[in-house]
Write a protein that holds these residues in place. Structure first.
Motif, PDB file in Angstrom:
ATOM      1  N   ALA A 100      17.776  80.873  76.055  1.00  0.00           N
ATOM      2  CA  ALA A 100      16.644  80.779  76.971  1.00  0.00           C
ATOM      3  C   ALA A 100      16.729  81.790  78.105  1.00  0.00           C
ATOM      4  CB  ALA A 100      16.560  79.364  77.546  1.00  0.00           C
ATOM      5  N   LEU A 101      17.942  82.231  78.442  1.00  0.00           N
ATOM      6  CA  LEU A 101      18.097  83.195  79.522  1.00  0.00           C
ATOM      7  C   LEU A 101      17.699  84.609  79.090  1.00  0.00           C
ATOM      8  CD1 LEU A 101      21.431  82.053  81.201  1.00  0.00           C
ATOM      9  CD2 LEU A 101      19.081  81.548  81.881  1.00  0.00           C
ATOM     10  N   THR A 129      19.224  75.642  85.421  1.00  0.00           N
ATOM     11  CA  THR A 129      20.264  74.614  85.514  1.00  0.00           C
ATOM     12  C   THR A 129      20.396  73.866  84.197  1.00  0.00           C
ATOM     13  OG1 THR A 129      19.860  74.362  87.894  1.00  0.00           O
ATOM     14  CG2 THR A 129      21.001  72.553  86.772  1.00  0.00           C
ATOM     15  N   ALA A 130      19.277  73.471  83.619  1.00  0.00           N
ATOM     16  CA  ALA A 130      19.307  72.737  82.346  1.00  0.00           C
ATOM     17  C   ALA A 130      19.904  73.591  81.230  1.00  0.00           C
ATOM     18  CB  ALA A 130      17.886  72.301  81.971  1.00  0.00           C
ATOM     19  N   ALA A 131      19.680  74.893  81.289  1.00  0.00           N
ATOM     20  CA  ALA A 131      20.205  75.785  80.255  1.00  0.00           C
ATOM     21  C   ALA A 131      21.713  75.970  80.378  1.00  0.00           C
ATOM     22  CB  ALA A 131      19.501  77.141  80.338  1.00  0.00           C
ATOM     23  N   LEU A 132      22.223  76.016  81.612  1.00  0.00           N
ATOM     24  CA  LEU A 132      23.625  76.365  81.823  1.00  0.00           C
ATOM     25  C   LEU A 132      24.565  75.167  81.916  1.00  0.00           C
ATOM     26  CD1 LEU A 132      23.343  79.402  84.259  1.00  0.00           C
ATOM     27  CD2 LEU A 132      24.295  79.406  81.965  1.00  0.00           C
ATOM     28  N   VAL A 138      27.853  74.893  86.775  1.00  0.00           N
ATOM     29  CA  VAL A 138      26.723  74.491  87.608  1.00  0.00           C
ATOM     30  C   VAL A 138      26.193  75.736  88.319  1.00  0.00           C
ATOM     31  CG1 VAL A 138      25.959  73.063  89.541  1.00  0.00           C
ATOM     32  CG2 VAL A 138      27.690  72.184  87.955  1.00  0.00           C
ATOM     33  N   PRO A 139      24.971  76.190  87.993  1.00  0.00           N
ATOM     34  CA  PRO A 139      24.398  77.334  88.704  1.00  0.00           C
ATOM     35  C   PRO A 139      23.938  76.905  90.098  1.00  0.00           C
ATOM     36  CG  PRO A 139      22.819  76.482  87.116  1.00  0.00           C
ATOM     37  CD  PRO A 139      24.073  75.679  86.940  1.00  0.00           C
ATOM     38  N   LEU A 140      24.283  77.689  91.103  1.00  0.00           N
ATOM     39  CA  LEU A 140      23.995  77.313  92.484  1.00  0.00           C
ATOM     40  C   LEU A 140      22.809  78.071  93.067  1.00  0.00           C
ATOM     41  CD1 LEU A 140      27.693  77.166  93.734  1.00  0.00           C
ATOM     42  CD2 LEU A 140      26.210  75.228  93.147  1.00  0.00           C
ATOM     43  N   VAL A 317      13.952  74.470  76.598  1.00  0.00           N
ATOM     44  CA  VAL A 317      14.127  75.097  77.906  1.00  0.00           C
ATOM     45  C   VAL A 317      13.475  76.476  77.909  1.00  0.00           C
ATOM     46  CG1 VAL A 317      15.793  75.975  79.578  1.00  0.00           C
ATOM     47  CG2 VAL A 317      16.245  73.823  78.387  1.00  0.00           C
ATOM     48  N   GLY A 318      13.615  77.198  76.812  1.00  0.00           N
ATOM     49  CA  GLY A 318      12.984  78.501  76.712  1.00  0.00           C
ATOM     50  C   GLY A 318      11.468  78.414  76.770  1.00  0.00           C
ATOM     51  N   ILE A 319      10.910  77.391  76.125  1.00  0.00           N
ATOM     52  CA  ILE A 319       9.455  77.197  76.157  1.00  0.00           C
ATOM     53  C   ILE A 319       8.992  76.985  77.594  1.00  0.00           C
ATOM     54  CG2 ILE A 319       7.594  75.615  75.509  1.00  0.00           C
ATOM     55  CD1 ILE A 319       9.134  75.188  72.865  1.00  0.00           C
ATOM     56  N   SER A 320       9.754  76.174  78.340  1.00  0.00           N
ATOM     57  CA  SER A 320       9.408  75.924  79.738  1.00  0.00           C
ATOM     58  C   SER A 320       9.500  77.193  80.572  1.00  0.00           C
ATOM     59  CB  SER A 320      10.344  74.849  80.316  1.00  0.00           C
ATOM     60  OG  SER A 320      10.021  74.579  81.666  1.00  0.00           O
ATOM     61  N   LEU A 321      10.545  77.984  80.355  1.00  0.00           N
ATOM     62  CA  LEU A 321      10.683  79.246  81.081  1.00  0.00           C
ATOM     63  C   LEU A 321       9.550  80.208  80.746  1.00  0.00           C
ATOM     64  CD1 LEU A 321      14.539  79.862  80.870  1.00  0.00           C
ATOM     65  CD2 LEU A 321      13.197  79.704  82.970  1.00  0.00           C
TER      66      LEU A 321
END
Length: 329
Positions: A100-101, A129-132, A138-140, A317-321
Motif C-alpha cells: 500500500a505504501l 499506521t494500519a499498513a505498518l 509504530v509510525p509516529l 488499506v491501499g484502496i483507502s489510500l
C-alpha cells in the motif's frame, strides 16, 4: 556505632540517587539515513528536543546519521526486529513488504503543494499506521520531499528521447517502474552510495530531490538537474512496537502530540527550503532546468498505469489510500 549507621545511611541514599535517573530516563537511538546537513533533519531535531522537554527528560532520542546503525534499505526490518529502537523508513524501501505504501513511493504520488500535502498527511496517517503496525513498528510522523526530478552526469532529461537508454538510480520497485516507463533502465542504490555511483558512471542519472542533492553535493559529479516539481516518498519516523508499548501511557501521549506537530511543521518547511537548495546546487556549479508543465505531465502520464498496478496489489488499506490521494494525480 552512630558513625557506622550514618555512613551506611549516606551510602544507601547515594545509591538511590544514582539509580533513580537511570531508571527514570529512557534513551532511544534513531537510525537516520541522511547526514546532519540535510534539511530533513531540522524538524527531526526540533521533535527530539520537544519530546525531551515535555517528558521532563524521561525520553531522550539520539540520532545516528549516515545509516551507521542500519541502511535505509534495511531500516524497517531493523526496527521491527529490535536491532535499533527507532528509525527513519522511506516508503520506497518499505513498499515491498507493505504494498500500500507504493502510492507514497511514487514520484507524483503525493500532493505537489505544501497546503495539499499537509491536509493529505492528516487524512492518510491512519492508513499508514494500519499498513505498518502488522510489521511490528509504530509510525509516529512523517514528511515528504518536494521538487523531485532527475540529476544526471551528461545533460538534462527534458523529453522521452532524452530518457532512452539512460541508467537511472531509483528508490524502490515502483520508482523503478516509472524509470522503465520513460524508456530508461533503473538501478537500485543506497542513498549513501549515490555520489560514488554517479562519479564512477555506475549510473548516468538518479531520481532525486533538491534537499538530498544539495546535502550530498551530487551536483559535483552530476551537474545537470531536471526539476520536475513533483513530490516523492513518505519519510516515516517509527519505533519498535514492543518498545513503544513499554513506555508509559503519559509519555506515549506526549510523543504522539509532538509528532503530530512535527508533521505540521515539516511539510511547509521542506517546501520553503526548495528554493534555497536549488540555489545551493547552482552555487556549487550545478545547472538546473525547471521542467515545463508539458514535460512534467508526460512523466505523470507514463506513470498512471503504475498507479493501477499498485492498486491491484495493495489490499484494503491501499484502496483507502488511493481514494484519498488520487484526487491529486
Amino acid at each position: 556505632m552512630s558513625i557506622r549507621i550514618s555512613v551506611a545511611a549516606l551510602s544507601a541514599a547515594c545509591a538511590m540517587s544514582l539509580a533513580l535517573p537511570a531508571s527514570a530516563q529512557t534513551t532511544l537511538e534513531i537510525s537516520v539515513y541522511h547526514n546532519e546537513q540535510d534539511n530533513f533533519g531540522d524538524t527531526m531535531r526540533w521533535w527530539i528536543d520537544e519530546i525531551a522537554a515535555r517528558t521532563e527528560g524521561r525520553i531522550v532520542i539520539e540520532p545516528v546519521y549516515n545509516g551507521a546503525l542500519a541502511k535505509v534499505t534495511e531500516t524497517l526490518d531493523a526496527v521491527r526486529d529490535g536491532v535499533v529502537p527507532m528509525g527513519i523508513g522511506l516508503a520506497s524501501f518499505m513498499s515491498g513488504a507493505v504494498p500500500a505504501l507504493g502510492y507514497a513511493e511514487m514520484i507524483g504520488g503525493l500532493p505537489a503543494t505544501a497546503e495539499d500535502a499537509s491536509a493529505a498527511f492528516v487524512e492518510i496517517w491512519p492508513d499508514v499506521t494500519a499498513a505498518l503496525e502488522p510489521q511490528g513498528v509504530v509510525p509516529l510522523w512523517g514528511q515528504t520531499a518536494f521538487g523531485t526530478g532527475v540529476i544526471c552526469r551528461d545533460g538534462f532529461l527534458q523529453s522521452a528521447e532524452d530518457w532512452q537508454g539512460q541508467t537511472v538510480r531509483a528508490a524502490g520497485r515502483w520508482q523503478s517502474k516509472q524509470v522503465e516507463a520513460m524508456g530508461a533502465s533503473p538501478v537500485p542504490i543506497d542513498t549513501g552510495e549515490i555520489y560514488v555511483a554517479l562519479q564512477n558512471g555506475t549510473v548516468n542519472c538518479a531520481l532525486m530531490n533538491p534537499t538530498v542533492t544539495a546535502a550530498l553535493r551530487l551536483y559535483e559529479v552530476a551537474p545537470y538537474y531536471t526539476n520536475l516539481n513533483l513530490p516523492s516518498n513518505i519519510v516515516t519516523y517509527m519505533i519498535n512496537r514492543d518498545i513503544w508499548n513499554d513506555l508509559s501511557e503519559e509519555d506515549r501521549a506526549i510523543i504522539e502530540e509532538v509528532s503530530a506537530e512535527a508533521t505540521a511543521r515539516a511539510v511547509p518547511y521542506i517546501m520553503e527550503k526548495m528554493d534555497e537548495q536549488i540555489a545551493a546546487i547552482e552555487a556549487g556549479g550545478g545547472q538546473v532546468h525547471v521542467g515545463t508543465q508539458k514535460e512534467t505531465q508526460a512523466f505523470l502520464d507514463a506513470s498512471l498505469p503504475i498507479f493501477e498496478e499498485i492498486g491491484a496489489a495493495s489490499g484494503d488499506v491501499g484502496i483507502s489510500l488511493e481514494e484519498k490521494l488520487s484526487v491529486y494525480w
